[in-house]
Design a protein around this motif. Structure first.
Motif: not given
Length: 418
Positions: A52, A74, A102
């Protein structure tokens, strides 16, 4: 490719991707060790977090719109994970760490240093889960938490709002500087309180003396003399603690000089620094020679006294006004005499008053240094009187130490101004 990154060479982009991968691995390894195994394991481990993080970096490189799409994806994964979690674990730490990973990937492309530093902080906070919980629930007391909030409010809310100019209703003193000194005193008292909490019991009396010195070294000297009278076996530890209280005195004087008259710090630093060095050397010798086995009780829950700090600020403003009045109407000799009399009660307030006059240009640097040394001398006389409360056995080593410290403070003045 993102228009904002179109002109960048490949090396910075590769650096951003590498940093994003490193951030993901760092946070992911910590989460992998906590997610467990089997059907009830956590949803994010080392691979998920690393991926991620790379997704965020690639989205930032390819198109700005992809950053928003990736963030929504996400966030949806985090929401699904929380919805499917067993009801006995309502925490959201892993989901927040996943989303932060992220964002770190997005940040790493343009600001790799910030992303790397933030990843270390996040991983450290995740790894210190038990110590942080224990500190917040067990170690930290309600009074200490309240004091921390008061100190934060005093420093971050009240202090910036005060006017940074001389005020007539404070007898010419600067409200922001006075409040800054009060905040500094509260901070130093809080630091001393923490040192007293975490130190080993064997050094308790010495650390208690050092901590008490931030409030009043004279009162600490008298208290240690009385403690020696109550238990004559504690002569060494009591003398050491009384001498260590002078370390706090000179540290606080240097801090007050920096806060009230930073342009005069170079003139007063030699004398204050010499006195501080002499105090440290004498205290270290006494501490090394003393088997400080006296235990101390748990310190009170309050980290500092707000009223003492405010009272100090009021005394400082009053002393400043009185010394300024004496200087304006009767000359510098009267101002010095007023500062000496104030030094018999409180060296910090008297020193702050003469420093305020020097900052405003009322006192010249030689007059400032001489007045400050006379204040220290008068305060040393008060400490000698306080040491007499412990009897001859306590008074003799204290008198030797206090006079040696005073001599060290005067030597730079004699060398520089005479």
């Amino acid at each position: 490719m993102n228009a904002a990154l179109a002109g960048l060479p490949y090396l910075p982009l590769l650096t951003g991707l590498s940093v994003a991968l490193g951030c993901g691995l760092l946070i992911g390894i910590e989460r992998e060790r906590r997610k467990g195994s089997g059907p009830q394991r956590g949803f994010a481990g080392v691979r998920s977090v690393a991926l991620v993080c790379l997704c965020g970096a690639l989205a930032q490189i390819l198109a700005a719109g992809l950053v928003v799409v990736g963030a929504a994806m996400v966030a949806a994964l985090c929401a699904i994970s929380y919805w499917r979690r067993r009801p006995d674990d309502p925490g959201v730490t892993t989901e927040l760490a996943f989303f932060l990973a992220y964002l770190l990937g997005v940040c790493a492309v343009l600001h790799p240093g910030i992303a790397a530093g933030a990843a270390v902080v996040i991983a450290g906070m995740l790894n210190l889960r038990q110590p942080l919980h224990h500190f917040a629930r067990v170690t930290l007391r309600a009074g200490e938490l309240r004091d921390g909030l008061i100190l934060a409010g005093a420093a971050l809310i009240v202090w910036p709002l005060l006017p940074d100019a001389a005020s007539d209703w404070l007898l010419g003193a600067n409200p922001r500087r006075l409040w800054g000194v009060a905040v500094v005193i509260m901070g130093l008292q809080g630091a001393a309180h923490i040192a007293l909490r975490v130190t080993s019991p064997g050094l308790g009396l010495a650390v208690a003396g050092l901590a008490s010195g931030f409030v009043s070294s004279t009162a600490t000297t008298a208290a240690m003399g009385q403690r020696y009278r109550a238990d004559p076996t504690l002569l060494g530890p009591c003398v050491t603690a009384a001498l260590l209280s002078n370390v706090a005195t000179y540290i606080l004087l240097l801090v007050i000089a920096l806060a009230v008259a930073p342009n005069m710090l170079g003139h007063v630093a030699p004398s204050l620094g010499a006195a501080l060095l002499a105090t440290l050397v004498l205290s270290a010798i006494r501490l090394r020679a003393t088997n400080a086995t006296a235990r101390h009780g748990t310190p009170p829950g309050r980290a500092f006294s707000v009223w003492q700090a405010l009272l100090f600020a009021l005394i400082l403003s009053g002393a400043t006004g009185l010394v300024a009045f004496a200087h304006n109407h009767f000359g510098s000799a009267a101002a010095t005499a007023g500062a000496i009399l104030a030094g018999l009660v409180d060296a910090h307030a008297a020193a702050g008053s003469v420093l305020s006059l020097a900052a405003s240009g009322t006192l010249t640097p030689p007059e400032l240094v001489l007045s400050l040394l006379l204040v220290i001398s008068s305060n040393t006389c008060s400490k000698l009187l306080a040491a007499a409360s412990g009897g001859r056995a306590f008074f003799v080593p204290m008198a030797f130490g206090l006079l040696a410290i005073l001599l060290a403070a005067w030597v730079p003045y004699w060398l520089a101004w005479r």
